[in-house]
Motif scaffolding. Structure first.
Motif: not given
Length: 279
Positions: A112, A149, A178, A182-184, A203-205
């Motif tokens: 991680d 990531w 996501v 996936a984080k991004a 990017d997740g946001k």
């Protein structure tokens, strides 16, 4: 399928040189796959190591045969590399066997703190479908995506992984990737019919559009592999994702422009060297 992490590898001390590991299949023509990744790593000044999970009889016109490496040997390669060389970044490329996917998930799930780029190669530039089997798609979706990531599918691969139709936007596809773990998500060439190349990053946001000139050169064999490999190097060095995605996009565009038009009779390989990727 449940995943039980194995005992951690014994990483060596931090090296001065950036170390990146690629897990994927061999392209016998040297343009993509493991060979393409190692070239991209080297072009950016990183030390590259590899774990070969498959062998493709491949050239610039397509793939004529393929064979999977025994899962025990894959495990032994991974242990040999991580115990001795170590890794600052790791890329997972073509892994079309669901058994191999879950073998890798069992052994990578605890990593991680290391950037992991998952490039779910299912459709090559030449149009070869590598991962159309539903069981393999499910394994990538449920096993590899949660380790990523950043996932870097092209548009067709993003649709395949999400199960969403052609009427769904690139932004929604990225969000769904996501949501799947996936984080991004970075969808490469998200608008293939447009005159400009546009990658779409979530990017997740926040959403980010990455634009560039579409090169007319036929030298794009291995472009996707080079893109995700360069992204791995930049993330391994601590670069922020948005900046890393922009830089990888630009360098691959230059690699297509430079190309190797004298190599092969099909889609000629990209040339990642001389693109000013090194730090």
């Amino acid at each position: 399928m449940s995943v039980t992490p194995l005992a951690p590898y014994h990483f060596p001390r931090k090296a001065q040189r950036t170390r990146c590991v690629t897990i994927g299949s061999s392209d016998s023509s040297g343009g993509a796959g493991i060979q393409g990744d190692l070239k991209a790593f080297a072009s950016a000044g990183a030390y590259g190591a590899s774990v070969v999970v498959g062998v493709m009889a491949q050239n610039t016109t397509g793939i004529s045969a393929a064979a999977q490496i025994d899962t025990t040997l894959v495990e032994q390669q991974l242990k040999a590399v991580l115990d001795d060389v170590g890794a600052d970044g790791l890329k997972v490329g073509t892994v079309i066997s669901p058994q191999l996917v879950w073998t890798l998930v069992d052994r990578l799930v605890w990593l991680d703190e290391i950037p992991v780029v998952v490039d779910p190669v299912m459709v090559t530039t030449a149009g070869n479908v590598l991962g159309g089997d539903e069981e393999a798609v499910v394994a990538v979706r449920e096993g590899l995506l949660p380790l990523a990531w950043v996932a870097t599918p092209n548009l067709a691969e993003a649709r395949c992984l999400t199960g969403l139709g052609a009427d769904v936007s690139a932004a929604r596809l990225a969000e769904e990737l996501v949501e799947l773990g996936a984080k991004a998500a970075l969808i490469t060439d998200a608008f293939p019919d447009e005159p400009e190349v546009r990658d779409w990053l979530f990017d997740g946001k926040e959403h980010h559009e990455i634009r560039g000139t579409r090169e007319s050169s036929p030298c794009d064999h291995g472009a996707g592999c080079a893109h995700s490999a360069l992204l791995t190097v930049f993330l391994a060095r601590g670069m922020e994702l948005v900046e890393a995605a922009h830089r990888a996009h630009e360098l691959v565009r230059l690699a297509i422009r430079r190309g190797t038009a004298d190599i092969g009779a099909g889609r000629h390989p990209v040339d990642v060297f001389g693109t000013d990727a090194a730090w």
